[in-house]
Design an enzyme around this catalytic site. Structure first.
Site, PDB file in Angstrom:
ATOM      1  N   THR A  89      26.128 -42.429 -22.154  1.00 47.62           N
ATOM      2  CA  THR A  89      25.856 -41.125 -21.519  1.00 47.62           C
ATOM      3  C   THR A  89      26.634 -40.065 -22.305  1.00 47.62           C
ATOM      4  O   THR A  89      27.607 -39.498 -21.802  1.00 47.62           O
ATOM      5  CB  THR A  89      26.295 -41.118 -20.032  1.00 47.62           C
ATOM      6  N   ASN A 217      39.691 -40.077 -15.681  1.00 49.85           N
ATOM      7  CA  ASN A 217      39.760 -39.733 -17.104  1.00 49.85           C
ATOM      8  C   ASN A 217      40.379 -38.350 -17.320  1.00 49.85           C
ATOM      9  O   ASN A 217      41.124 -38.137 -18.280  1.00 49.85           O
ATOM     10  CB  ASN A 217      38.371 -39.830 -17.752  1.00 49.85           C
ATOM     11  N   HIS A 220      44.094 -38.778 -16.927  1.00 47.87           N
ATOM     12  CA  HIS A 220      44.719 -39.393 -18.108  1.00 47.87           C
ATOM     13  C   HIS A 220      44.868 -38.353 -19.220  1.00 47.87           C
ATOM     14  O   HIS A 220      45.916 -38.255 -19.867  1.00 47.87           O
ATOM     15  CB  HIS A 220      43.878 -40.579 -18.619  1.00 47.87           C
ATOM     16  N   GLY A 268      53.586 -23.049  -3.551  1.00 51.19           N
ATOM     17  CA  GLY A 268      54.425 -21.855  -3.502  1.00 51.19           C
ATOM     18  C   GLY A 268      55.856 -22.273  -3.271  1.00 51.19           C
ATOM     19  O   GLY A 268      56.236 -23.395  -3.595  1.00 51.19           O
ATOM     20  N   CYS A 271      60.817 -22.492  -5.727  1.00 51.69           N
ATOM     21  CA  CYS A 271      61.108 -23.151  -7.006  1.00 51.69           C
ATOM     22  C   CYS A 271      59.901 -23.295  -7.937  1.00 51.69           C
ATOM     23  O   CYS A 271      59.972 -22.944  -9.113  1.00 51.69           O
ATOM     24  CB  CYS A 271      61.710 -24.528  -6.759  1.00 51.69           C
TER      25      CYS A 271
END
Ligand code: NAD
Length: 439
Positions: A89, A217, A220, A268, A271
Site C-alpha cells: 500500500t 508507526n 516510533h 498547561g 512547568c
C-alpha cells in the site's frame, strides 16, 4: 485448534513471513502473487525476500507441503476458507495511500466467491488508513461478490506489527494482536490463528484497528525525531545526549509509560509550557534543528482554539465552567488552559461563571495571585462557591477538569455540556456507543 486453509495474497516481506509462520503453526497456506518470479522461487522452497531465519523456515514448510504458491487466485480461493491480504500500500505522489492492489485482490476474491455457498473470511493485513476499508474496499468486495458482506463473507482487518530483520521474532512476539471486526464472533477465526501466542488480543472496530497501526508507526517516528532533537540540543549545551536519553528512559512512571498519552484537552500548568518555551527559544537562538519541539506549543494552542470553536458552535452565550486550574487538586492557575479559554470567552463577550473548589480568590497567594491579577482581574466576580450557582446561571456547561466528577452535574444540570476531557477527541458515535454500553 482446527488448523486452517489460508490464502495469503502478496508474498513480499509481510506475506512471506506470515505465510511461512502460519504453515509452521500447522495451517495449510497458499501464497498468491502476481509476480511469477516470486511464485517460482517460493515453489522451489526459496523465500522471495531476504529475512533472517526465513530461508530455513520456507524450505521446511514447502518440503512438508504446508506452504505452496501460485498465481492462480481462483484455485487458491477455491481451496481455502480465509484470505490474508498483504499486498503493498505505497504512497501516491500526493502522499495518500495507494490501495489499488488491495482493491484488485478484493475484486478477484469477490468474483471467485460470487454466487457460491462458501463461507469465507477476508482479512486485510496491509496498512490502510481508517475509512478505506469501510468506504472503499467494502463496496468493491460487495460489487464483485454480488451480495452484502456479513452474511457468508466477512471483511475484517488485522494490522501487522513486524519489523524487517526481526520479522519472524516479531511475528511470534507481537506487542498485541489487534483484530478489527464487527463483533467477537467474526473475529474468532482470525484470533484462532494466534491463540498459541502470549500477546494480549484486542478485538475492536475496523477503523480503530487501522488507526492503531498508524498511531504505532507515527509514535516510533516521533520517538526517533524527539531523541535526535534532544541529542542535537545536548551537543550544543555540551551535555551528553546519549546519556541524557538513556536516563530519561529509566523513568517508567512518566516518560516510558501511558502517562500523558490519553487524548483529551490541552496541557498547561506552571512547568510544561514554560520549559518547552525555554528549550525551543534556545534552539532557535542557536539555530539548532528543532522542528518537532518547536511545534509542541503551537499544537497545544490549536487544541485550545478547537475548544473555543466547539463552544462557539454550540451557540449559547451564557456559560458555566467547572474547573479552572490546569488539573483538579491544585489552585495553580499559571498557564492553565481553562484560564486561557475563560479569558477568550470573556474577551468575546460570553457571560461566564466558574466553579473550582480548589481556587478561592481570598486564598490565592504570591505568583498565583499575580497571575490572576494579570489574566483574570475580574475572577472574583466570576467564581462561585457552589456548583448549583453555575447550573442556575448556565445555558452551556463546560466540564474542564476532573472536578466535574464530584459535582453531580448529570442530575442537576439540564442544559447542553461540553466535556473538554473528551469532546475534542471522541466521536459522537463512539460516545453514543459508550453510553449504550454503560446503561
Ligand atoms: P511488498 O512490496 O514486499 O510485497 C507486496 C507483494 O504484493 C509483492 O510481492 C507484490 O508482487 C504483491 N502484489 C501486488 N499486487 C498484487 C495482487 N493484485 N495480487 C497478489 N499479489 C500482489 O510489501 P510489504 O513490505 O510486505 O508490505 C505489505 C503491507 O504490509 C503494506 O501495507 C505495508 O505497509 C504493511 N507492513 C509492512 C511491514 C514491513 O516491515 N515491510 C510491516 C508491517 C506492515
Amino acid at each position: 485448534m482446527t488448523k486452517k486453509r489460508i490464502a495469503v495474497f502478496g508474498i513480499g516481506y509481510v506475506g512471506c513471513v506470515t505465510g511461512a509462520c502460519l504453515a509452521r503453526d500447522g495451517n495449510h497456506v497458499v501464497g498468491v502473487d502476481i509476480d511469477q518470479g516470486k511464485i517460482d522461487a517460493l515453489q522451489k522452497g526459496f523465500p522471495p525476500v531476504a529475512e533472517p531465519g526465513l530461508d530455513q523456515l520456507v524450505e521446511e514448510q514447502v518440503k512438508n507441503g504446508r506452504l505452496t504458491a501460485t498465481t492462480d487466485a481462483e484455485a487458491a480461493i477455491g481451496d481455502t476458507e480465509m484470505a490474508l491480504i498483504t499486498v503493498g500500500t505505497p504512497s501516491t505522489d500526493s502522499g495518500a495511500v495507494n490501495s489499488n492492489a488491495v482493491k484488485r485482490v478484493l475484486e478477484t476474491i469477490g468474483q471467485c466467491l460470487r454466487s457460491g455457498e462458501k463461507n469465507y473470511t477476508v482479512v486485510i493485513r496491509s496498512t490502510l488508513l481508517p475509512g478505506i476499508l469501510e468506504e472503499e474496499l467494502k463496496p468493491v468486495l460487495e460489487e464483485a461478490l454480488g451480495e452484502e458482506i456479513g452474511h457468508r463473507v466477512d471483511l475484517c482487518n488485522n494490522p501487522e506489527f513486524l519489523r524487517e530483520t526481526t520479522a519472524i521474532k516479531d511475528y511470534d512476539n507481537p506487542p498485541f494482536v489487534v483484530v478489527g471486526a464487527e463483533d467477537e464472533y467474526r473475529a474468532k477465526p482470525i484470533l484462532d490463528l494466534y491463540n498459541h501466542l502470549t500477546a494480549e488480543t484486542i478485538v475492536t472496530d475496523t477503523r480503530t484497528a487501522a488507526l492503531i497501526k498508524y498511531g504505532c508507526n507515527s509514535f516510533h517516528a516521533l520517538k526517533v525525531a524527539f531523541a535526535n532533537e534532544i541529542g542535537m540540543l545536548a551537543k550544543s549545551f555540551g551535555a551528553d545526549g546519549q546519556e541524557a536519553m538513556r536516563i530519561l528512559c529509566i523513568d517508567h512512571q512518566l516518560n516510558i509509560s501511558p502517562a500523558y498519552l490519553r487524548p483529551g484537552f490541552a496541557f498547561g500548568g506552571s512547568c510544561l509550557p514554560k520549559d518547552v518555551r525555554a528549550l525551543t527559544r534556545y534552539a532557535q537562538q542557536q539555530a539548532i534543528p528543532s522542528d518537532l519541539l518547536q511545534s509542541i506549543l503551537s499544537s497545544n494552542e490549536t487544541v485550545l482554539d478547537a475548544a473555543f470553536r466547539l463552544v462557539e458552535k454550540a451557540g449559547q452565550r451564557v456559560i458555566g465552567l467547572i474547573g479552572l486550574s490546569f488539573k483538579s487538586g491544585t489552585d495553580d492557575l499559571r498557564e492553565s488552559p481553562q484560564v486561557i479559554l475563560a479569558e477568550k470567552l470573556l474577551g468575546k463577550g460570553y457571560d461566564l461563571k466558574i466553579y473550582d473548589p480548589d481556587v478561592s480568590v481570598s486564598r490565592l497567594k504570591g505568583a498565583n495571585l499575580a497571575y490572576v491579577d494579570r489574566h483574570l482581574p475580574h475572577l472574583s466576580a466570576l467564581l462561585v462557591e457552589e456548583p448549583q450557582e453555575v447550573f442556575d446561571h448556565a445555558e452551556l456547561l463546560i466540564l474542564g477538569t476532573n472536578i466535574a466528577n464530584d459535582v453531580d452535574w448529570e442530575n442537576r444540570f439540564e442544559g447542553e455540556t461540553i466535556d473538554l476531557r473528551k469532546d475534542l477527541v471522541v466521536s459522537q458515535d463512539e460516545q453514543k456507543l459508550a453510553n449504550r454500553q454503560t446503561k
